[in-house]
Design an enzyme around this catalytic site. Sequence first.
Site, PDB file in Angstrom:
ATOM      1  N   ARG A 191      -3.314  -0.650   5.400  1.00  0.00           N
ATOM      2  CA  ARG A 191      -3.917  -1.667   4.548  1.00  0.00           C
ATOM      3  C   ARG A 191      -3.063  -2.772   4.450  1.00  0.00           C
ATOM      4  O   ARG A 191      -3.391  -4.117   4.491  1.00  0.00           O
ATOM      5  CB  ARG A 191      -4.367  -0.954   3.116  1.00  0.00           C
ATOM      6  CG  ARG A 191      -5.619   0.001   3.191  1.00  0.00           C
ATOM      7  CD  ARG A 191      -5.736   0.512   1.828  1.00  0.00           C
ATOM      8  NE  ARG A 191      -4.526   1.321   1.606  1.00  0.00           N
ATOM      9  CZ  ARG A 191      -4.329   2.014   0.469  1.00  0.00           C
ATOM     10  NH1 ARG A 191      -5.193   1.730  -0.654  1.00  0.00           N
ATOM     11  NH2 ARG A 191      -3.233   2.757   0.049  1.00  0.00           N
ATOM     12  N   CYS A 214       0.857  -1.065  -0.023  1.00  0.00           N
ATOM     13  CA  CYS A 214      -0.038  -0.008   0.000  1.00  0.00           C
ATOM     14  C   CYS A 214       0.956   1.344  -0.073  1.00  0.00           C
ATOM     15  O   CYS A 214       2.311   1.179  -0.390  1.00  0.00           O
ATOM     16  CB  CYS A 214      -1.010  -0.081   1.021  1.00  0.00           C
ATOM     17  SG  CYS A 214      -0.304   0.186   2.736  1.00  0.00           S
ATOM     18  N   ASP A 256      -8.222   3.661   1.624  1.00  0.00           N
ATOM     19  CA  ASP A 256      -7.316   3.829   2.488  1.00  0.00           C
ATOM     20  C   ASP A 256      -7.817   4.467   3.671  1.00  0.00           C
ATOM     21  O   ASP A 256      -8.364   5.582   4.005  1.00  0.00           O
ATOM     22  CB  ASP A 256      -6.099   4.824   1.962  1.00  0.00           C
ATOM     23  CG  ASP A 256      -4.951   4.975   2.811  1.00  0.00           C
ATOM     24  OD1 ASP A 256      -5.017   4.532   3.852  1.00  0.00           O
ATOM     25  OD2 ASP A 256      -4.064   5.430   2.354  1.00  0.00           O
TER      26      ASP A 256
END
EC number: 3.1.3.48
Length: 148
Positions: free
Chosen positions: A15, A9, A119
């Site tokens: 994440r 990420c 996100d």
Amino acid sequence: MTRRILFVCLGNICRSPMAEGVLRQKAPHLLVDSAGTSDWHAGDPPYVPMQHAALRKGYNITEQVSRPFHPADFMRFDMILVMDGRNQADVEAMRPPGNLTPVKRFAPFAGRDIGDVPDPYYTGEFDAVVELIEAAADGFLATLPQPQ
């Protein structure tokens, strides 16, 4: 055979460490790691609200440490799973010439009409992201041969 999985990420604090934690628990036979396309948080643990969301679902990601993605990761891993299109473009830009390691978005494995894992650092939707990651992990594992 896919045995070494890297999740990527942006900062490696929400994440990708969550996905690493989920897949480690669901498939301990796999080697799983995570990284970020930036080095903004290198050496930091996962973002505290992400840690709390993980713990509410039974995953402990508190010991993980953020690290940046490196082109050598293409050689270390059999599959690179990214959280969004920007991550995918950034990772592909670092691909060594001739390397064929697959880079795929993780969210579509959840079986939903979604391309990216949002996100939660920006959205605040930590619990929803954990649920999406769990579904994507289950979908991803269903594509792999079962361990002998």
